[in-house]
Write a protein that holds these residues in place. Structure first.
Motif: not given
Length: 117
Positions: A39-45, A71-78
């Motif tokens: 939860x420490x990343x704004x994109x994940x929030x 897509x790679x960024x979303x995959x990492x956060x997911x």
């Protein structure tokens, strides 16, 4: 004295849970740390907020479109959110859909509330 503290603390936690003072499961510190890091990343929030708005499952491609992320960024956060058990992956054909794990989120919040006075 060391033995008394080790026995006393688990007994207190057992008494609290067994008397129904806490309906959610209290997490261990490692689990709290893992979720806090996720939860420490704004994109994940932002991703979790989209799940809350949708009130249903989301596919990776939908998150790409909603948040204008690659897509790679979303995959990492997911992956970080799945590893923390905040999202549950569901296989649907060749695709994965993701659902917010409300129980883990509730348990996490209850564990943090235990830190308050």
């Amino acid at each position: 004295m060391f033995l008394c503290i080790n026995v006393f603390i688990p007994l207190c936690l057992l008494m609290i849970v067994s008397h129904g003072l806490s309906s959610a499961k209290i997490m261990d510190n490692k689990k709290i740390e893992k979720i806090s890091r996720a939860l420490s990343d704004a994109s994940r929030i932002a991703i979790l907020q989209e799940f809350k708005k949708k009130k249903d499952c989301l596919y990776c491609a939908e998150i790409n479109d909603l948040l204008d992320m690659t897509q790679p960024s979303v995959s990492h956060h997911i992956k970080q959110l799945v590893d923390a058990d905040l999202l549950l992956p569901k296989k649907e054909g060749r695709n994965l859909k993701y659902v917010l794990n409300q129980q883990v989120l509730n348990d996490y919040i209850a564990s943090l509330n235990e830190l308050k006075d």
